[in-house]
Design a protein around this motif. Structure first.
Motif, mmCIF file in Angstrom:
data_model
loop_
_atom_site.group_PDB
_atom_site.id
_atom_site.type_symbol
_atom_site.label_atom_id
_atom_site.label_comp_id
_atom_site.label_asym_id
_atom_site.label_seq_id
_atom_site.Cartn_x
_atom_site.Cartn_y
_atom_site.Cartn_z
ATOM 1 N N PRO A 3 32.854 -24.058 -66.047
ATOM 2 C CA PRO A 3 31.436 -23.859 -65.701
ATOM 3 C C PRO A 3 31.283 -23.018 -64.437
ATOM 4 N N VAL A 4 30.287 -22.117 -64.462
ATOM 5 C CA VAL A 4 29.970 -21.308 -63.271
ATOM 6 C C VAL A 4 28.500 -21.525 -62.955
ATOM 7 N N PRO A 5 28.105 -21.961 -61.732
ATOM 8 C CA PRO A 5 29.004 -22.377 -60.661
ATOM 9 C C PRO A 5 29.750 -23.663 -61.043
ATOM 10 N N ASP A 6 30.799 -23.977 -60.268
ATOM 11 C CA ASP A 6 31.606 -25.148 -60.603
ATOM 12 C C ASP A 6 30.727 -26.405 -60.670
ATOM 13 N N HIS A 7 31.146 -27.316 -61.494
ATOM 14 C CA HIS A 7 30.355 -28.535 -61.705
ATOM 15 C C HIS A 7 31.300 -29.717 -61.635
ATOM 16 N N LYS A 8 31.018 -30.644 -60.724
ATOM 17 C CA LYS A 8 31.900 -31.799 -60.586
ATOM 18 C C LYS A 8 31.298 -32.966 -61.362
ATOM 19 N N MET A 9 32.016 -33.430 -62.357
ATOM 20 C CA MET A 9 31.487 -34.515 -63.187
ATOM 21 C C MET A 9 31.495 -35.832 -62.404
ATOM 22 N N ILE A 10 30.447 -36.624 -62.619
ATOM 23 C CA ILE A 10 30.416 -37.980 -62.048
ATOM 24 C C ILE A 10 30.711 -38.934 -63.204
ATOM 25 N N LEU A 11 31.919 -39.488 -63.175
ATOM 26 C CA LEU A 11 32.341 -40.325 -64.299
ATOM 27 C C LEU A 11 31.744 -41.722 -64.191
ATOM 28 N N LYS A 12 31.403 -42.286 -65.345
ATOM 29 C CA LYS A 12 30.923 -43.681 -65.336
ATOM 30 C C LYS A 12 31.437 -44.407 -66.575
ATOM 31 N N ASN A 13 31.532 -45.714 -66.439
ATOM 32 C CA ASN A 13 31.969 -46.539 -67.553
ATOM 33 C C ASN A 13 30.743 -47.011 -68.327
ATOM 34 N N ASP A 14 30.591 -46.491 -69.529
ATOM 35 C CA ASP A 14 29.441 -46.862 -70.343
ATOM 36 C C ASP A 14 29.981 -47.411 -71.672
ATOM 37 N N ALA A 15 30.879 -48.381 -71.572
ATOM 38 C CA ALA A 15 31.703 -48.889 -72.702
ATOM 39 C C ALA A 15 32.749 -47.837 -73.074
ATOM 40 N N VAL A 16 32.302 -46.585 -73.293
ATOM 41 C CA VAL A 16 33.273 -45.491 -73.271
ATOM 42 C C VAL A 16 32.985 -44.669 -72.008
ATOM 43 N N LEU A 17 33.986 -43.861 -71.600
ATOM 44 C CA LEU A 17 33.809 -43.053 -70.388
ATOM 45 C C LEU A 17 32.745 -41.986 -70.641
ATOM 46 N N LYS A 18 31.867 -41.783 -69.664
ATOM 47 C CA LYS A 18 30.841 -40.752 -69.793
ATOM 48 C C LYS A 18 30.770 -39.968 -68.490
ATOM 49 N N SER A 19 30.204 -38.767 -68.558
ATOM 50 C CA SER A 19 29.873 -38.056 -67.329
ATOM 51 C C SER A 19 28.384 -38.251 -67.110
ATOM 52 N N ASP A 20 28.028 -38.827 -65.947
ATOM 53 C CA ASP A 20 26.627 -39.155 -65.664
ATOM 54 C C ASP A 20 25.782 -37.892 -65.494
ATOM 55 N N ASN A 21 26.440 -36.774 -65.132
ATOM 56 C CA ASN A 21 25.683 -35.530 -64.912
ATOM 57 C C ASN A 21 26.084 -34.451 -65.934
ATOM 58 N N GLY A 22 26.482 -34.891 -67.115
ATOM 59 C CA GLY A 22 26.754 -33.947 -68.197
ATOM 60 C C GLY A 22 28.115 -33.295 -68.102
#
Ligand code: HEM
Length: 218
Positions: free
Chosen positions: A191-210
Protein backbone atom coordinates in the motif's frame (compact mmCIF):
# COMPACT_ATOMS: atom_id res chain seq x y z
CA UNK A 1 -26.99 -35.76 7.98
CA UNK A 2 -30.62 -35.37 6.86
CA UNK A 3 -30.70 -39.01 5.84
CA UNK A 4 -29.09 -40.11 9.08
CA UNK A 5 -31.59 -38.09 11.16
CA UNK A 6 -34.48 -40.07 9.64
CA UNK A 7 -32.85 -43.30 10.88
CA UNK A 8 -31.77 -42.01 14.29
CA UNK A 9 -34.31 -39.60 15.86
CA UNK A 10 -31.85 -38.68 18.62
CA UNK A 11 -29.89 -36.84 15.89
CA UNK A 12 -32.16 -33.80 15.82
CA UNK A 13 -32.45 -30.76 13.55
CA UNK A 14 -30.62 -28.80 16.22
CA UNK A 15 -27.66 -31.18 15.91
CA UNK A 16 -27.68 -30.75 12.15
CA UNK A 17 -27.74 -26.98 12.52
CA UNK A 18 -24.81 -27.06 14.92
CA UNK A 19 -22.76 -29.14 12.47
CA UNK A 20 -23.60 -26.82 9.60
CA UNK A 21 -22.74 -23.77 11.76
CA UNK A 22 -19.36 -25.32 12.58
CA UNK A 23 -18.50 -25.97 8.96
CA UNK A 24 -19.76 -22.59 7.74
CA UNK A 25 -17.82 -20.70 10.38
CA UNK A 26 -14.67 -22.84 10.61
CA UNK A 27 -14.47 -23.32 6.87
CA UNK A 28 -15.30 -19.89 5.47
CA UNK A 29 -14.11 -16.97 7.55
CA UNK A 30 -10.85 -18.72 8.46
CA UNK A 31 -9.85 -19.36 4.85
CA UNK A 32 -10.93 -15.91 3.64
CA UNK A 33 -8.96 -14.24 6.43
CA UNK A 34 -5.89 -16.40 5.81
CA UNK A 35 -5.92 -15.57 2.10
CA UNK A 36 -6.23 -11.85 2.83
CA UNK A 37 -3.29 -11.77 5.24
CA UNK A 38 -1.15 -13.94 2.95
CA UNK A 39 -1.80 -11.65 -0.04
CA UNK A 40 -0.79 -8.55 1.91
CA UNK A 41 2.34 -10.30 3.28
CA UNK A 42 3.35 -11.31 -0.25
CA UNK A 43 2.66 -7.77 -1.50
CA UNK A 44 5.09 -6.42 1.09
CA UNK A 45 7.86 -8.90 0.17
CA UNK A 46 8.71 -8.54 -3.52
CA UNK A 47 11.48 -11.16 -3.35
CA UNK A 48 9.03 -13.75 -1.98
CA UNK A 49 6.52 -12.76 -4.66
CA UNK A 50 9.16 -13.13 -7.38
CA UNK A 51 9.97 -16.67 -6.23
CA UNK A 52 6.30 -17.67 -6.08
CA UNK A 53 5.72 -16.23 -9.56
CA UNK A 54 8.75 -18.06 -10.97
CA UNK A 55 7.44 -21.29 -9.50
CA UNK A 56 4.04 -20.63 -11.12
CA UNK A 57 5.66 -19.88 -14.47
CA UNK A 58 7.48 -23.23 -14.31
CA UNK A 59 4.32 -25.12 -13.38
CA UNK A 60 2.25 -23.47 -16.13
CA UNK A 61 5.04 -23.35 -18.74
CA UNK A 62 2.98 -25.54 -21.11
CA UNK A 63 -0.03 -23.17 -21.09
CA UNK A 64 -0.01 -20.03 -18.91
CA UNK A 65 -3.79 -19.62 -19.28
CA UNK A 66 -4.95 -23.09 -18.23
CA UNK A 67 -6.72 -23.79 -14.94
CA UNK A 68 -4.76 -25.29 -12.05
CA UNK A 69 -5.18 -29.01 -11.45
CA UNK A 70 -4.82 -30.79 -8.12
CA UNK A 71 -1.34 -31.90 -9.23
CA UNK A 72 -0.37 -28.27 -9.98
CA UNK A 73 -1.47 -27.25 -6.47
CA UNK A 74 0.71 -30.02 -5.02
CA UNK A 75 3.68 -28.68 -6.99
CA UNK A 76 3.37 -25.18 -5.48
CA UNK A 77 5.97 -25.89 -2.80
CA UNK A 78 7.33 -22.40 -2.33
CA UNK A 79 3.85 -20.87 -2.29
CA UNK A 80 2.97 -23.38 0.42
CA UNK A 81 5.95 -22.24 2.48
CA UNK A 82 4.87 -18.60 2.09
CA UNK A 83 1.30 -19.47 3.15
CA UNK A 84 2.59 -21.39 6.18
CA UNK A 85 4.72 -18.42 7.19
CA UNK A 86 1.74 -16.10 6.83
CA UNK A 87 -0.37 -18.47 8.97
CA UNK A 88 2.38 -18.29 11.58
CA UNK A 89 2.62 -14.50 11.82
CA UNK A 90 -1.08 -13.81 11.17
CA UNK A 91 -2.38 -16.68 13.30
CA UNK A 92 -5.91 -16.92 11.86
CA UNK A 93 -7.41 -18.47 14.99
CA UNK A 94 -5.47 -16.52 17.63
CA UNK A 95 -6.96 -18.32 20.61
CA UNK A 96 -8.68 -21.61 21.39
CA UNK A 97 -10.47 -22.76 24.53
CA UNK A 98 -10.53 -25.99 26.46
CA UNK A 99 -12.17 -27.33 29.63
CA UNK A 100 -9.71 -29.39 31.68
CA UNK A 101 -10.75 -33.02 32.06
CA UNK A 102 -8.28 -33.63 34.89
CA UNK A 103 -6.13 -31.65 37.33
CA UNK A 104 -2.96 -30.33 35.70
CA UNK A 105 0.24 -29.21 37.42
CA UNK A 106 1.58 -26.08 35.75
CA UNK A 107 4.22 -23.65 36.95
CA UNK A 108 3.86 -24.76 40.59
CA UNK A 109 0.05 -24.43 40.48
CA UNK A 110 -2.73 -26.96 40.28
CA UNK A 111 -5.18 -26.14 37.51
CA UNK A 112 -8.32 -28.01 38.59
CA UNK A 113 -10.48 -30.32 36.51
CA UNK A 114 -13.39 -28.37 34.99
CA UNK A 115 -11.41 -25.14 34.62
CA UNK A 116 -11.86 -23.35 31.29
CA UNK A 117 -8.57 -22.22 29.82
CA UNK A 118 -7.58 -20.22 26.76
CA UNK A 119 -4.55 -21.15 24.70
CA UNK A 120 -3.03 -18.25 22.75
CA UNK A 121 -1.83 -19.81 19.52
CA UNK A 122 -0.90 -16.32 18.29
CA UNK A 123 1.57 -15.86 21.15
CA UNK A 124 3.02 -19.35 20.69
CA UNK A 125 3.73 -18.70 17.02
CA UNK A 126 4.99 -15.14 17.45
CA UNK A 127 7.20 -15.77 20.46
CA UNK A 128 10.98 -15.74 20.20
CA UNK A 129 10.98 -18.88 22.35
CA UNK A 130 9.49 -20.86 19.45
CA UNK A 131 10.93 -18.84 16.55
CA UNK A 132 14.08 -16.83 15.97
CA UNK A 133 13.25 -13.25 14.87
CA UNK A 134 9.51 -14.00 14.97
CA UNK A 135 8.56 -10.66 13.37
CA UNK A 136 10.50 -11.45 10.17
CA UNK A 137 8.42 -12.89 7.31
CA UNK A 138 10.60 -15.72 6.03
CA UNK A 139 9.02 -18.66 4.14
CA UNK A 140 12.36 -20.51 4.36
CA UNK A 141 11.48 -21.36 7.97
CA UNK A 142 9.34 -24.07 6.39
CA UNK A 143 11.89 -25.67 4.09
CA UNK A 144 12.69 -29.30 4.94
CA UNK A 145 15.95 -28.50 6.69
CA UNK A 146 14.52 -25.77 8.94
CA UNK A 147 11.37 -27.76 9.72
CA UNK A 148 12.97 -30.95 10.94
CA UNK A 149 13.79 -29.83 14.49
CA UNK A 150 10.67 -27.74 15.11
CA UNK A 151 8.84 -28.62 18.30
CA UNK A 152 5.47 -30.16 17.32
CA UNK A 153 3.59 -27.48 19.30
CA UNK A 154 5.66 -24.48 18.17
CA UNK A 155 3.61 -24.14 14.98
CA UNK A 156 -0.10 -24.80 15.44
CA UNK A 157 -2.25 -22.65 13.09
CA UNK A 158 -4.70 -25.56 12.83
CA UNK A 159 -4.39 -26.45 16.54
CA UNK A 160 -3.15 -29.87 17.61
CA UNK A 161 -4.41 -33.03 19.25
CA UNK A 162 -7.76 -34.77 18.99
CA UNK A 163 -9.78 -31.65 18.10
CA UNK A 164 -7.47 -30.08 15.54
CA UNK A 165 -8.77 -28.70 12.26
CA UNK A 166 -10.32 -31.39 10.08
CA UNK A 167 -10.32 -29.00 7.11
CA UNK A 168 -6.62 -28.13 7.06
CA UNK A 169 -5.65 -30.02 3.91
CA UNK A 170 -8.67 -28.68 2.07
CA UNK A 171 -7.92 -25.18 3.40
CA UNK A 172 -4.36 -25.33 2.06
CA UNK A 173 -5.66 -26.33 -1.37
CA UNK A 174 -8.21 -23.49 -1.31
CA UNK A 175 -5.55 -20.97 -0.33
CA UNK A 176 -3.09 -22.17 -2.97
CA UNK A 177 -5.78 -22.19 -5.64
CA UNK A 178 -6.96 -18.64 -4.89
CA UNK A 179 -3.57 -17.04 -4.25
CA UNK A 180 -1.93 -18.63 -7.29
CA UNK A 181 -4.82 -17.45 -9.44
CA UNK A 182 -4.44 -13.88 -8.20
CA UNK A 183 -0.65 -13.93 -8.67
CA UNK A 184 -0.85 -15.37 -12.17
CA UNK A 185 -2.99 -12.40 -13.17
CA UNK A 186 -1.74 -9.55 -10.99
CA UNK A 187 1.43 -8.27 -9.47
CA UNK A 188 0.77 -7.38 -5.83
CA UNK A 189 2.04 -4.03 -4.58
CA UNK A 190 2.41 -2.77 -1.03
CA UNK A 191 0.00 0.00 0.00
CA UNK A 192 1.10 3.56 -0.80
CA UNK A 193 1.34 5.42 1.52
CA UNK A 194 2.34 2.63 3.91
CA UNK A 195 -0.45 1.32 6.09
CA UNK A 196 0.11 -0.31 9.45
CA UNK A 197 -2.58 -2.84 10.25
CA UNK A 198 -4.08 -2.86 13.75
CA UNK A 199 -4.66 -6.52 14.48
CA UNK A 200 -7.53 -7.67 16.67
CA UNK A 201 -8.95 -10.96 17.83
CA UNK A 202 -12.48 -11.26 16.50
CA UNK A 203 -12.74 -15.07 16.92
CA UNK A 204 -10.58 -15.04 13.81
CA UNK A 205 -7.75 -12.51 13.39
CA UNK A 206 -8.86 -9.27 11.75
CA UNK A 207 -7.30 -5.94 10.86
CA UNK A 208 -9.32 -3.24 12.64
CA UNK A 209 -8.30 -0.64 10.03
CA UNK A 210 -8.63 -2.79 6.91
CA UNK A 211 -6.11 -4.42 4.61
CA UNK A 212 -4.76 -2.56 1.59
CA UNK A 213 -3.05 -4.18 -1.37
CA UNK A 214 -2.15 -2.66 -4.74
CA UNK A 215 -2.79 -4.67 -7.93
CA UNK A 216 -1.04 -4.30 -11.29
CA UNK A 217 -2.33 -6.37 -14.17
CA UNK A 218 0.32 -8.75 -15.59
C1 HEM B 1 -6.75 -21.48 6.96
C2 HEM B 1 -7.92 -21.96 7.26
C3 HEM B 1 -8.25 -22.60 8.57
C4 HEM B 1 -7.69 -22.42 9.81
C5 HEM B 1 -6.53 -21.49 10.18
C6 HEM B 1 -8.41 -23.28 10.73
C7 HEM B 1 -8.10 -23.39 12.07
C8 HEM B 1 -8.76 -24.24 12.93
C9 HEM B 1 -8.41 -24.41 14.32
C10 HEM B 1 -7.30 -23.67 15.05
C11 HEM B 1 -9.26 -25.35 14.83
C12 HEM B 1 -9.23 -25.94 16.23
C13 HEM B 1 -10.07 -25.28 17.21
C14 HEM B 1 -9.77 -25.87 18.56
O1 HEM B 1 -8.76 -26.57 18.74
O2 HEM B 1 -10.58 -25.63 19.46
C15 HEM B 1 -10.17 -25.75 13.78
C16 HEM B 1 -11.19 -26.67 13.93
C17 HEM B 1 -12.05 -27.03 12.93
N1 HEM B 1 -11.96 -26.68 11.60
FE1 HEM B 1 -10.59 -25.43 10.80
N2 HEM B 1 -9.37 -23.96 10.04
C18 HEM B 1 -9.32 -23.59 8.73
C19 HEM B 1 -10.11 -24.06 7.69
C20 HEM B 1 -11.10 -24.98 7.82
C21 HEM B 1 -11.90 -25.50 6.74
C22 HEM B 1 -11.73 -25.11 5.27
C23 HEM B 1 -12.81 -26.37 7.27
C24 HEM B 1 -13.90 -27.18 6.64
C25 HEM B 1 -14.04 -27.36 5.37
C26 HEM B 1 -12.57 -26.41 8.70
C27 HEM B 1 -13.29 -27.16 9.58
C28 HEM B 1 -13.01 -27.25 10.93
C29 HEM B 1 -13.83 -28.02 11.86
C30 HEM B 1 -15.10 -28.80 11.55
C31 HEM B 1 -13.22 -27.89 13.11
C32 HEM B 1 -13.68 -28.48 14.44
C33 HEM B 1 -13.00 -29.81 14.65
C34 HEM B 1 -13.39 -30.43 15.99
O3 HEM B 1 -13.86 -29.72 16.87
O4 HEM B 1 -13.19 -31.63 16.14
N3 HEM B 1 -11.52 -25.57 8.99
N4 HEM B 1 -9.83 -25.07 12.63
Amino acid sequence: MLEYSTKDPSFTEEHIREEVDTFMFEGHDTTATSITFALQAIARHPEVQRKIYEELQTIFADDPKRKATHRDLQAMKYLEMAIKESLRIYTTVPMIGRTLEEDIQWNGMTLPKGLMINLFLYCVQNSDVSNKDPEVFDPERFNAENSKDRHPYAYVPFSAGARNCIGQKFAMLEMKSTISNVLRNFELLPPVPDHKMILKNDAVLKSDNGVFIGLRSR
